[in-house]
Scaffold this motif. Structure first.
Motif, PDB file in Angstrom:
ATOM      1  N   MET A  30       0.734  -1.853  -0.131  1.00 53.75           N
ATOM      2  CA  MET A  30       0.448   0.076   0.184  1.00 53.75           C
ATOM      3  C   MET A  30       0.796   1.212  -0.311  1.00 53.75           C
ATOM      4  SD  MET A  30      -3.442   0.194   2.384  1.00 53.75           S
ATOM      5  CE  MET A  30      -3.510   1.667   3.096  1.00 53.75           C
ATOM      6  N   PRO A  31       0.765   2.185  -1.249  1.00 54.17           N
ATOM      7  CA  PRO A  31       1.436   3.087  -1.449  1.00 54.17           C
ATOM      8  C   PRO A  31       1.365   3.898   0.595  1.00 54.17           C
ATOM      9  CG  PRO A  31      -0.450   3.680  -2.922  1.00 54.17           C
ATOM     10  CD  PRO A  31      -0.268   1.765  -2.027  1.00 54.17           C
ATOM     11  N   HIS A  32       2.173   4.959   0.244  1.00 58.86           N
ATOM     12  CA  HIS A  32       2.325   5.638   1.514  1.00 58.86           C
ATOM     13  C   HIS A  32       2.088   7.126   1.246  1.00 58.86           C
ATOM     14  CE1 HIS A  32       3.910   7.838   5.802  1.00 58.86           C
ATOM     15  NE2 HIS A  32       4.449   8.077   5.231  1.00 58.86           N
ATOM     16  N   PHE A  33       1.209   8.389   1.828  1.00 58.79           N
ATOM     17  CA  PHE A  33       1.052   9.414   1.726  1.00 58.79           C
ATOM     18  C   PHE A  33       1.872  10.312   2.802  1.00 58.79           C
ATOM     19  CE2 PHE A  33      -2.600   7.397  -0.761  1.00 58.79           C
ATOM     20  CZ  PHE A  33      -2.695   7.121  -2.009  1.00 58.79           C
ATOM     21  N   SER A  34       1.769  11.629   2.578  1.00 51.96           N
ATOM     22  CA  SER A  34       2.337  12.151   3.320  1.00 51.96           C
ATOM     23  C   SER A  34       1.122  12.979   3.950  1.00 51.96           C
ATOM     24  CB  SER A  34       3.219  13.367   2.699  1.00 51.96           C
ATOM     25  OG  SER A  34       2.580  13.921   2.002  1.00 51.96           O
ATOM     26  N   ARG A  35       2.081  13.638   4.641  1.00 57.19           N
ATOM     27  CA  ARG A  35       0.118  14.401   5.328  1.00 57.19           C
ATOM     28  C   ARG A  35      -0.426  15.524   4.090  1.00 57.19           C
ATOM     29  NH1 ARG A  35      -3.689  15.057   8.631  1.00 57.19           N
ATOM     30  NH2 ARG A  35      -4.129  17.050   9.601  1.00 57.19           N
ATOM     31  N   ASP A  36       0.645  15.911   3.658  1.00 63.57           N
ATOM     32  CA  ASP A  36       0.558  16.993   2.358  1.00 63.57           C
ATOM     33  C   ASP A  36      -0.537  16.707   1.131  1.00 63.57           C
ATOM     34  OD1 ASP A  36       2.318  18.748   4.033  1.00 63.57           O
ATOM     35  OD2 ASP A  36       4.001  17.780   2.771  1.00 63.57           O
ATOM     36  N   ASP A  37      -0.202  15.402   1.175  1.00 61.77           N
ATOM     37  CA  ASP A  37      -1.245  14.592   0.342  1.00 61.77           C
ATOM     38  C   ASP A  37      -2.586  15.048   0.765  1.00 61.77           C
ATOM     39  OD1 ASP A  37       1.151  14.638  -1.671  1.00 61.77           O
ATOM     40  OD2 ASP A  37       1.695  12.543  -1.125  1.00 61.77           O
ATOM     41  N   GLU A  38      -2.287  14.469   2.065  1.00 58.39           N
ATOM     42  CA  GLU A  38      -3.955  14.560   2.738  1.00 58.39           C
ATOM     43  C   GLU A  38      -4.403  15.545   2.765  1.00 58.39           C
ATOM     44  OE1 GLU A  38      -3.704  12.514   5.822  1.00 58.39           O
ATOM     45  OE2 GLU A  38      -2.864  10.446   4.703  1.00 58.39           O
ATOM     46  N   ASP A  39      -3.570  17.028   3.031  1.00 59.22           N
ATOM     47  CA  ASP A  39      -4.363  17.927   3.093  1.00 59.22           C
ATOM     48  C   ASP A  39      -4.452  18.655   1.824  1.00 59.22           C
ATOM     49  OD1 ASP A  39      -3.492  18.015   5.654  1.00 59.22           O
ATOM     50  OD2 ASP A  39      -1.751  19.030   5.685  1.00 59.22           O
ATOM     51  N   PHE A  40      -3.625  18.540   0.796  1.00 58.33           N
ATOM     52  CA  PHE A  40      -4.422  18.082  -0.411  1.00 58.33           C
ATOM     53  C   PHE A  40      -5.496  17.840  -1.160  1.00 58.33           C
ATOM     54  CE2 PHE A  40      -4.409  17.917  -4.967  1.00 58.33           C
ATOM     55  CZ  PHE A  40      -3.915  19.202  -5.832  1.00 58.33           C
ATOM     56  N   ASP A  41      -5.916  16.195  -0.778  1.00 61.01           N
ATOM     57  CA  ASP A  41      -6.971  15.923  -0.950  1.00 61.01           C
ATOM     58  C   ASP A  41      -7.841  16.170  -0.274  1.00 61.01           C
ATOM     59  OD1 ASP A  41      -6.214  14.137  -2.882  1.00 61.01           O
ATOM     60  OD2 ASP A  41      -5.836  12.639  -1.668  1.00 61.01           O
ATOM     61  N   LEU A  42      -8.278  16.673   0.689  1.00 61.55           N
ATOM     62  CA  LEU A  42      -9.322  17.212   1.288  1.00 61.55           C
ATOM     63  C   LEU A  42      -9.484  18.801   1.026  1.00 61.55           C
ATOM     64  CD1 LEU A  42     -11.058  17.381   4.177  1.00 61.55           C
ATOM     65  CD2 LEU A  42      -8.985  18.146   5.594  1.00 61.55           C
ATOM     66  N   ARG A  43      -8.269  19.268   0.890  1.00 64.05           N
ATOM     67  CA  ARG A  43      -8.944  20.872   0.191  1.00 64.05           C
ATOM     68  C   ARG A  43      -9.348  20.344  -0.993  1.00 64.05           C
ATOM     69  NH1 ARG A  43      -3.485  22.487   1.797  1.00 64.05           N
ATOM     70  NH2 ARG A  43      -2.906  22.003  -0.121  1.00 64.05           N
ATOM     71  N   ALA A  44      -8.558  19.648  -2.348  1.00 60.76           N
ATOM     72  CA  ALA A  44      -9.371  19.104  -3.289  1.00 60.76           C
ATOM     73  C   ALA A  44     -11.068  19.491  -3.246  1.00 60.76           C
ATOM     74  CB  ALA A  44      -8.616  18.825  -4.527  1.00 60.76           C
ATOM     75  N   ARG A  45     -10.887  18.208  -2.224  1.00 55.53           N
ATOM     76  CA  ARG A  45     -12.520  17.728  -2.323  1.00 55.53           C
ATOM     77  C   ARG A  45     -13.880  19.065  -1.667  1.00 55.53           C
ATOM     78  NH1 ARG A  45     -11.516  12.146   0.627  1.00 55.53           N
ATOM     79  NH2 ARG A  45     -10.760  11.140  -0.980  1.00 55.53           N
ATOM     80  N   VAL A  46     -13.178  19.427  -0.812  1.00 62.01           N
ATOM     81  CA  VAL A  46     -13.728  21.326  -0.146  1.00 62.01           C
ATOM     82  C   VAL A  46     -14.318  22.432  -1.353  1.00 62.01           C
ATOM     83  CG1 VAL A  46     -14.122  22.676   1.397  1.00 62.01           C
ATOM     84  CG2 VAL A  46     -13.214  20.352   2.720  1.00 62.01           C
ATOM     85  N   GLU A  47     -13.474  22.674  -2.185  1.00 58.23           N
ATOM     86  CA  GLU A  47     -13.571  23.177  -3.291  1.00 58.23           C
ATOM     87  C   GLU A  47     -14.592  22.538  -4.082  1.00 58.23           C
ATOM     88  OE1 GLU A  47      -9.931  24.830  -4.859  1.00 58.23           O
ATOM     89  OE2 GLU A  47      -9.345  25.369  -2.582  1.00 58.23           O
ATOM     90  N   LEU A  48     -14.258  21.905  -4.698  1.00 56.71           N
ATOM     91  CA  LEU A  48     -14.739  20.655  -5.623  1.00 56.71           C
ATOM     92  C   LEU A  48     -16.751  20.770  -5.298  1.00 56.71           C
ATOM     93  CD1 LEU A  48     -13.073  17.741  -6.696  1.00 56.71           C
ATOM     94  CD2 LEU A  48     -13.631  20.179  -8.613  1.00 56.71           C
ATOM     95  N   GLY A  49     -16.549  20.517  -3.484  1.00 58.74           N
ATOM     96  CA  GLY A  49     -17.982  20.346  -3.113  1.00 58.74           C
ATOM     97  C   GLY A  49     -18.612  22.209  -3.147  1.00 58.74           C
ATOM     98  N   LEU A  50     -18.031  23.242  -2.559  1.00 59.92           N
ATOM     99  CA  LEU A  50     -18.123  24.037  -2.980  1.00 59.92           C
ATOM    100  C   LEU A  50     -18.184  24.902  -4.243  1.00 59.92           C
ATOM    101  CD1 LEU A  50     -16.263  25.861   0.086  1.00 59.92           C
ATOM    102  CD2 LEU A  50     -18.637  25.341  -0.139  1.00 59.92           C
ATOM    103  N   ALA A  51     -17.423  24.213  -5.661  1.00 55.32           N
ATOM    104  CA  ALA A  51     -17.959  24.692  -6.647  1.00 55.32           C
ATOM    105  C   ALA A  51     -19.865  24.035  -7.358  1.00 55.32           C
ATOM    106  CB  ALA A  51     -17.181  24.280  -7.263  1.00 55.32           C
ATOM    107  N   TYR A  52     -19.729  23.111  -6.866  1.00 53.57           N
ATOM    108  CA  TYR A  52     -21.366  22.401  -7.707  1.00 53.57           C
ATOM    109  C   TYR A  52     -22.536  21.979  -6.978  1.00 53.57           C
ATOM    110  CZ  TYR A  52     -17.276  21.494 -11.450  1.00 53.57           C
ATOM    111  OH  TYR A  52     -16.673  21.945 -12.549  1.00 53.57           O
ATOM    112  N   ASP A  53     -23.497  21.685  -7.014  1.00 49.23           N
ATOM    113  CA  ASP A  53     -24.650  21.558  -6.207  1.00 49.23           C
ATOM    114  C   ASP A  53     -23.834  20.168  -5.615  1.00 49.23           C
ATOM    115  OD1 ASP A  53     -25.786  23.956  -6.796  1.00 49.23           O
ATOM    116  OD2 ASP A  53     -26.827  23.344  -8.161  1.00 49.23           O
ATOM    117  N   PRO A  54     -24.572  19.872  -4.050  1.00 50.17           N
ATOM    118  CA  PRO A  54     -24.286  18.679  -3.905  1.00 50.17           C
ATOM    119  C   PRO A  54     -25.071  17.473  -4.621  1.00 50.17           C
ATOM    120  CG  PRO A  54     -26.001  19.901  -2.352  1.00 50.17           C
ATOM    121  CD  PRO A  54     -25.193  20.329  -3.791  1.00 50.17           C
ATOM    122  N   GLN A  55     -26.456  17.777  -5.505  1.00 51.66           N
ATOM    123  CA  GLN A  55     -26.930  16.926  -6.246  1.00 51.66           C
ATOM    124  C   GLN A  55     -26.265  16.360  -6.822  1.00 51.66           C
ATOM    125  OE1 GLN A  55     -28.115  20.529  -6.195  1.00 51.66           O
ATOM    126  NE2 GLN A  55     -29.784  20.434  -5.263  1.00 51.66           N
TER     127      GLN A  55
END
Length: 191
Positions: free
Chosen positions: A1-26
């Protein structure tokens, strides 16, 4: 299993939040989905290919199909294949076969009789040729239009030839070689 750094996890979280705000949740807007033209869809292509193959197969079968009178003669020959006897004089039969000047029926005659095929009076000769086999020859009493040709239909070989007096004759045999031997006896000689 690949090892992800804390920076990768933070980036994924920020990208998900931005995409969640950009589009309707429907759901995602329809313009982001890939549009595939209906002719490029696999199911449509398979259906069209199957329809094309089926059409070509039916067309090939219908192209090989003999004329209706020939099909009637083939069916008639099937039902009278085992019948033997002489039900008419040889001379009138020879006249209808275009062999009026001859006194002998070609081959070894098995059956000579007048018949009815699809409402047409037909003179039926089944004869055996030693170098070919059994052949059934049909001559029509009334003038009919049949083009010369031949083929294989319903487990028999058939051929339409022109007799020595210019009338069409239908030859039916189980062996193709029998047709060529019969043709030599009944057909008009090329001039």
């Amino acid at each position: 299993m690949p090892h992800f750094s804390r920076d990768d996890e933070d980036f994924d979280l920020r990208a998900r939040v931005e995409l969640g705000l950009a589009y309707d949740p429907q759901g995602v807007p329809r313009h982001l989905f890939r549009h595939t033209p209906w002719l490029l869809r696999r199911g449509v292509q398979r259906f069209l290919a199957a329809a094309l193959l089926a059409g070509m197969g039916i067309g090939a079968i219908l192209a090989m199909r003999p004329p209706e009178l020939v099909r009637g003669a083939i069916e008639h020959e099937y039902y009278e294949r085992t019948l033997h006897g002489t039900f008419m004089e040889a001379q009138p039969l020879l006249q209808h076969l275009g062999l009026g000047q001859s006194t002998l029926v070609p081959g070894f005659p098995q059956l000579m009789r007048p018949c009815d095929i699809d409402g047409h009076l037909v003179y039926h000769l089944t004869t055996f040729f030693e170098k070919g086999g059994m052949v059934t020859v049909f001559s029509f009493d009334q003038p009919i239009e049949l083009k010369e040709g031949g083929g294989w239909w319903d487990n028999v070989h058939w051929q339409v030839i022109t007799s020595k007096d210019g009338k069409p004759l239908v030859l039916v045999a189980q062996k193709k070689q029998a047709l060529s031997v019969a043709r030599a006896s009944f057909a008009k000689r090329p001039s």
